[in-house]
Each structure stands twice: as C-alpha cells, then as structure tokens.
Design a protein around this motif. Structure first.
Motif, short mmCIF file in Angstrom:
data_model
loop_
_atom_site.label_atom_id
_atom_site.label_comp_id
_atom_site.label_asym_id
_atom_site.label_seq_id
_atom_site.Cartn_x
_atom_site.Cartn_y
_atom_site.Cartn_z
N ARG A 179 40.08 95.49 103.50
CA ARG A 179 39.46 96.80 103.28
C ARG A 179 38.02 96.79 103.80
NH1 ARG A 179 35.66 95.37 100.17
NH2 ARG A 179 34.59 97.18 101.08
N GLY A 180 37.64 97.91 104.37
CA GLY A 180 36.29 98.05 104.92
C GLY A 180 36.13 97.53 106.33
N ILE A 191 40.16 102.27 109.33
CA ILE A 191 39.50 101.55 108.26
C ILE A 191 40.39 101.59 107.02
CG2 ILE A 191 37.46 101.45 106.77
CD1 ILE A 191 35.88 102.79 108.97
N THR A 193 41.22 101.08 103.05
CA THR A 193 40.49 101.04 101.79
C THR A 193 41.50 101.24 100.66
OG1 THR A 193 38.49 101.81 100.67
CG2 THR A 193 39.93 103.51 101.61
N ASP A 212 32.81 101.44 101.67
CA ASP A 212 33.63 101.81 102.83
C ASP A 212 33.30 103.22 103.30
OD1 ASP A 212 34.81 99.36 102.47
OD2 ASP A 212 36.62 100.15 101.50
N LYS A 215 30.10 103.31 105.21
CA LYS A 215 30.29 102.81 106.57
C LYS A 215 30.88 103.91 107.46
CE LYS A 215 31.69 98.62 107.12
NZ LYS A 215 32.51 97.38 107.14
#
Length: 220
Positions: A179-180, A191, A193, A212, A215
């Motif tokens: 994740r992330g 991505i 998550t 996340d 980002k």
C-alpha cells in the motif's frame, strides 16, 4: 476437437452472445482465450454489464453495479465487489464506508467527490460478501479494463487486496506490504491502499491511508 474442447468453445460462444454478438458471418477456428471487443461507449458498456450472465452471480444479484462519477476523471477508485446494501440500492459505497471514502476524497484530496470515478472490479455481489473467485473476476475484469481505457485516469486507486491482486496479477504480495507504492499501470499510475470497510474495522490503519491520499494529492 475433443469433447472437452467443444464444451469450452460452446461456453466461449455463450460469452460472445452475452456481450451482444448475435451471429458470426463466417466460421473459423476460435482461440479459447479470445475475448470479444467491448464498446468504448460507456452507456453501451453499461448495458452489456446489465445483461451479463457470464457467471453464476447473475442468478442472485438484484442490481449490477457499473460505476459512477466524472467520465474525464483524473482519479479512479476501484473497489472489490458490491455488498448487500449496494445490491439493494444500486449505489456503490453506501453507508459508513461510503462516508469514509467521500471524506478521503473531499477532505484529504481536496476535490469534490463528483470529480472522481468510482467502480468495482466485480459488478455483482457475492453470497455472504465472500471474496470473489478468480473465475468470477475473469468474467468481470474486461469490463473494468474497458472503463479504464475509456476514462483514461491519471491515477488509479486500488481499494483493498482483491482489487489490487486482480488488477495487477500480484497475488503473492500482501496489501499491507504494497500500500502507498506508486506502480505503473499502462498510461496511469496505480496506488494500492486499504479498503474503507477495512478502516472501519481497523481504525488505527487510517493514518496509513491518510499518507496515501496525501501522496496522491501531491501527484495531482
């Protein structure tokens, strides 16, 4: 052609018919891995999903769940499969998980929830909300891949392990380990998550998802 091959070919022909093909102009050997082309028009694709009977989930569903949001969205969220409430209402991410997702979008990404596109990798609910089988996902995945190709988002957020695993084929990688991470996914960035329903059961994981989302905001 063996008896088993004939059965598999017949199943493929049924799949063609379910996707809107009514006849073939000429006979020629078909590859068992062949997939008919799907419409790039999302309304036509939605109609195909509504009439889909490629797997047994079609027998128990009340409503199909295609997706909703901005057709030119920069960010697409892809969940796993609809739940009981979604099957009743026909709306994705209802209840507390929907509120949490909306907060993630509007309060962290700082964009209206109407500006993103939200869908699921499976279009029908599973019995008792169980994890979908690979066969069920294989029937639905061409639909979500066509949605991605048509909408062309810059960023795809895979919500939960089911979405991440089946989108990428990385079945051996746990969601908490990946994740992330920003992954290449065609022309987009993907991505993974945690799913909002996971956060409701594990509130302490919200800080990871918050990171996340920050980002993602920086990438936008």
């Amino acid at each position: 052609m063996t008896h088993i091959e004939k059965i598999r070919l017949l199943k493929l022909l049924y799949q063609y018919r379910a996707l809107g093909f009514e006849f073939f102009q000429e006979y020629r050997p078909l590859s068992l891995s062949t997939q008919p082309a799907l419409s790039q028009n999302l309304e036509e694709l939605k109609s195909s999903v509504a009439g889909c009977h490629l797997c047994a989930l079609a027998k128990s569903r009340k409503k199909c769940h295609f997706g909703a949001g901005n057709l030119k969205a920069k960010v697409m969220f892809i969940g796993d499969n609809p739940g009981v409430s979604e099957d009743e209402t026909g709306m994705l991410f209802t209840g507390k998980s929907g509120e949490l997702l909306a907060n993630m979008i509007e309060k962290v990404l700082l964009i209206p929830k109407e500006d993103v596109y939200v869908t699921t990798i499976l279009k029908c609910k599973t019995p008792d909300n169980r994890v979908p089988t690979p066969e069920e996902v294989a029937c639905c995945k061409p639909y979500v891949m066509q949605q991605i190709q048509t909408i062309r988002p810059q960023i795809i957020v895979a919500l939960g392990s089911t979405s991440f695993h089946h989108l990428t084929g990385e079945y051996d990688t746990p969601i908490d380990k990946i994740r992330g991470t920003v992954l290449n996914f065609g022309e987009a960035k993907l991505i993974p998550t945690f799913h909002p329903s996971f956060l409701l059961r594990n509130p302490s994981a919200k800080k990871e998802v918050f990171a996340d989302m920050l980002k993602i905001r920086s990438m936008l």
